[in-house]
Design an enzyme around this catalytic site. Structure first.
Site, short mmCIF file in Angstrom:
data_model
loop_
_atom_site.label_atom_id
_atom_site.label_comp_id
_atom_site.label_asym_id
_atom_site.label_seq_id
_atom_site.Cartn_x
_atom_site.Cartn_y
_atom_site.Cartn_z
N LYS A 155 0.98 -1.18 -0.03
CA LYS A 155 -0.06 -0.05 -0.02
C LYS A 155 0.82 1.26 -0.04
O LYS A 155 1.46 1.45 1.20
CB LYS A 155 -0.85 -0.02 1.12
CG LYS A 155 -2.28 0.69 0.90
CD LYS A 155 -2.05 2.10 0.87
CE LYS A 155 -2.04 2.96 2.06
NZ LYS A 155 -1.67 4.37 1.55
N GLU A 231 9.95 1.53 10.57
CA GLU A 231 10.97 2.62 10.58
C GLU A 231 10.45 3.99 10.46
O GLU A 231 9.53 4.13 9.42
CB GLU A 231 11.82 2.56 8.86
CG GLU A 231 12.48 0.96 8.81
CD GLU A 231 13.32 0.80 7.69
OE1 GLU A 231 12.92 1.07 6.73
OE2 GLU A 231 14.00 -0.19 7.76
N CYS A 265 14.11 10.92 6.05
CA CYS A 265 13.93 10.53 7.45
C CYS A 265 15.31 10.74 8.06
O CYS A 265 15.31 11.04 9.21
CB CYS A 265 13.45 9.14 7.62
SG CYS A 265 14.38 7.82 6.79
N GLU A 367 10.08 16.88 14.66
CA GLU A 367 10.23 16.45 13.17
C GLU A 367 9.46 17.63 12.15
O GLU A 367 8.30 17.58 12.30
CB GLU A 367 9.87 15.11 12.88
CG GLU A 367 10.37 14.90 11.24
CD GLU A 367 9.93 13.59 11.01
OE1 GLU A 367 8.84 13.03 11.15
OE2 GLU A 367 10.85 12.74 10.42
P1 NAD Z 1 2.61 8.78 6.86
O1 NAD Z 1 2.85 7.79 8.34
O2 NAD Z 1 1.56 9.75 6.90
O3 NAD Z 1 2.11 7.72 5.99
C1 NAD Z 1 2.84 6.67 5.44
C2 NAD Z 1 2.20 5.38 4.97
O4 NAD Z 1 1.19 4.97 6.07
C3 NAD Z 1 1.04 6.00 3.77
O5 NAD Z 1 1.24 4.92 2.78
C4 NAD Z 1 -0.33 6.27 4.51
O6 NAD Z 1 -1.48 5.91 3.69
C5 NAD Z 1 -0.17 4.96 5.42
N1 NAD Z 1 -0.89 5.26 6.68
C6 NAD Z 1 -1.42 6.57 7.44
N2 NAD Z 1 -2.03 6.32 8.37
C7 NAD Z 1 -2.52 4.67 8.56
C8 NAD Z 1 -2.92 3.73 9.29
N3 NAD Z 1 -3.71 4.24 10.51
N4 NAD Z 1 -3.12 2.70 9.07
C9 NAD Z 1 -2.41 2.22 7.80
N5 NAD Z 1 -1.71 2.94 7.21
C10 NAD Z 1 -1.73 4.13 7.23
O7 NAD Z 1 3.96 9.20 6.51
P2 NAD Z 1 4.45 10.15 5.36
O8 NAD Z 1 4.06 11.37 5.68
O9 NAD Z 1 3.78 9.27 4.17
O10 NAD Z 1 6.02 10.03 5.32
C11 NAD Z 1 6.80 10.88 5.90
C12 NAD Z 1 7.32 10.35 7.52
O11 NAD Z 1 7.90 9.14 7.40
C13 NAD Z 1 8.22 11.17 8.04
O12 NAD Z 1 7.75 11.11 9.57
C14 NAD Z 1 9.54 10.47 8.09
O13 NAD Z 1 10.41 10.63 8.98
C15 NAD Z 1 8.95 9.00 7.88
N6 NAD Z 1 10.09 8.18 7.42
C16 NAD Z 1 10.88 7.16 8.02
C17 NAD Z 1 11.77 6.62 7.49
C18 NAD Z 1 12.62 5.76 8.20
O14 NAD Z 1 13.39 4.79 7.57
N7 NAD Z 1 12.81 5.76 9.52
C19 NAD Z 1 11.79 6.56 6.03
C20 NAD Z 1 11.15 7.38 5.14
C21 NAD Z 1 9.99 8.14 5.92
C1 6OH Z 2 14.19 7.99 4.75
O1 6OH Z 2 13.61 8.65 4.11
C2 6OH Z 2 15.27 7.27 4.12
C3 6OH Z 2 15.25 5.97 4.22
C4 6OH Z 2 16.51 5.20 3.81
C5 6OH Z 2 16.62 3.82 3.79
O2 6OH Z 2 15.51 3.02 4.47
C6 6OH Z 2 17.69 3.04 3.09
O3 6OH Z 2 17.71 1.89 2.97
O4 6OH Z 2 18.61 3.72 2.74
#
Ligand code: NAD
Ligand code: 6OH
Length: 463
Positions: A155, A231, A265, A367
């Protein structure tokens, strides 16, 4: 929607509960078909073919990634698409090489036994991913899940549906059997994301996204006790010592703050600089920020794209406003750029640097996920470590120093999952990747991914 000018690019169908159920059943069926009968070598060969197909259709994936995200085309070419192919190659090779544990057992009564573990697929894995590096982060999970013999239902983020769909074509062309890779589109709560997490026949959920969403998913999977790998977000620190290679550190931090318009992230939103070089460092970073080219994503020269959406821009701008209320000095940026063309309808913001905030300010604690950082001075190593660690998150840190002894010492004190010394976002896909605290649960990467995406069955044979 095209984030560069706000125009609609495509219509996507939102999957309802019945369609999510159909996708899960399709994955379940695939698990007892041809896919389950392939040996590891053949499975790995097909994953290499997926990588070949991504490379063959490289420009197609680049265009889809740019259309989805508005990121600069040069970045999609350099980072997202090559890494996506690499994700398949690395896990295809790893699964062929990975061993299992074995122990010769001697019980106190003299009974001897041999214990060994075998790796089995978990079953149907639900994969939920964000919009910032959509193809990279999706394939980072799909590749090891398939390498371990699972079938998946993915998804992707509602903001970025194109590349996950295109990947389905690559799967078909590479000979991945029908039903092994399923895509459902939609939103999170009350939509496809939540339907997937609550589905009784999904065996595990792997998720990348916001910490708050992680918490919601954890509640959703609790009643069916699904394993999760999370993550999540970050509020990452960079520590720059006066003995660093100044130019390398400035370039590295400019990347760490502004790459992908700060929507990674791992980006540094808190920059701590030893007082001796504080002013010159802030000046140099300001020059870097002001030299960024906020062009059309498809222009080769562009190195700063728009944010993903109007809604996300509202969030980032609310922090720009809050920073002023909290008493920040605006070194550069803090607003919206103007172009006098269609980009004025897009979601651009200015790259922004603040100084002068208290460490307790919300802009230093929360963040933001935009092209923005706060730079603060420090006097001692202990002070820098303590400020860097003063956060509920714990994803990544970077340390900049020519004294490698100090590099090791400081790195080992960071309460994070990933610490870089004199570099940032330099990846080796075999290494553990994940976060502490609010930044996640578990580790992926290398053997850690294989362990998450498989069920180990330990077999004890009495000798
Ligand atoms: P988000 O959590 O809003 O959405 C991520 C995904 O989850 C989307 O596909 C969304 O539709 C789905 N989603 C949202 N609510 C849900 C629920 N209740 N149940 C199931 N699915 C649900 O995140 P975003 O805004 O798309 O991405 C940005 C965030 O992601 C930032 O906080 C960033 O730090 C984090 N991020 C972390 C990493 C990592 O590796 N740690 C990597 C990339 C992004
Ligand atoms: C977050 O936005 C970046 C994540 C990076 C990875 O998960 C990776 O494997 O490099």
């Amino acid at each position: 929607m095209n984030p560069a000018d706000g125009t609609v690019i495509a219509q996507v169908t939102e999957a309802d509960a019945a369609q999510v159920d159909e996708a899960v059943r399709s994955a379940r069926r695939a698990l007892s078909g041809e896919w389950s009968r392939l040996g590891i070598r053949e499975r790995a060969a097909r994953l290499h073919r997926v990588a070949d197909t991504i490379e063959k259709r490289f420009e197609c994936f680049v265009q889809a990634e740019v259309a989805d995200t508005g990121k600069p085309v040069s970045l999609a070419r350099k980072l997202d698409v090559p890494r996506s192919a690499a994700n398949f190659r690395v896990f295809a090779d790893l699964v062929k090489m990975a061993g299992v544990e074995a122990f010769q057992t001697e019980s106190p009564d003299g009974t001897a036994a041999l214990n060994y573990a075998v790796r089995k697929p978990l079953g149907v894995v639900g994969i939920i991913t964000p919009w910032n590096l959509p193809l990279l982060l999706l394939t980072w999970k799909v590749a090891p899940a398939l390498a371990c013999g699972n079938a998946v239902v993915v998804k992707p983020s509602e903001e970025t549906p194109a590349t996950a769909t295109l990947l389905a074509e690559a799967m078909r062309d590479a000979g991945i059997p029908n039903g092994v890779y399923n895509v459902v589109h939609g939103f999170g709560p009350g939509s496809a994301g939540e339907f997937l997490t609550r589905h009784a026949d999904v065996d595990a959920i792997t998720f990348t996204g916001e910490s708050r969403t992680g918490a919601a998913i954890m509640q959703a999977v609790a009643s069916t006790v699904k394993p999760v790998s999370f993550e999540l977000g970050g509020k990452n620190a960079a520590i720059i010592f006066a003995d660093c290679n100044f130019e390398e550190a400035v370039n590295g931090i400019a990347d760490a703050v502004f790459l992908n318009t700060g929507q990674v992230c791992l980006c540094a939103e808190r920059v701590y600089v030893e007082r001796k070089i504080f002013n010159s460092f802030v000046d140099a970073l300001k020059r870097k920020a002001e030299a960024l080219i906020a062009g059309w994503p498809t222009d080769e020269k562009t190195n700063l794209g728009p944010l993903i959406s109007a809604q996300h821009r509202e969030k980032v701008l609310s922090y720009y406003e809050l920073a002023r209320e909290e008493g920040a000095t605006v070194v550069t940026g803090g607003g919206i750029p103007t172009f006098a063309d269609e980009r004025d309808r897009g979601f651009y913001v200015q790259p922004t640097i603040y100084t002068g905030l208290a460490e307790s300010a919300r802009c230093v604690k929360e963040e933001i996920f935009g092209p923005v950082c706060h730079v603060a001075p420090f006097d001692t190593e202990e002070e820098a470590v303590s400020m860097a660690n003063d956060t509920k998150y714990g994803l990544a840190a970077s340390i900049w120093t020519s004294d490698l002894k100090r590099g090791h010492r400081v790195a080992q004190q960071m309460k994070v999952g990933i610490t870089w010394v004199n570099c940032w976002f330099l990846r080796d896909l075999r290494t553990p990747f994940g976060g502490a605290g609010l930044s996640g649960i578990g580790r992926e990467g290398g053997i850690h991914s294989l362990n998450f995406y498989s069920e180990l069955n330990n077999i004890c044979i009495r000798l």
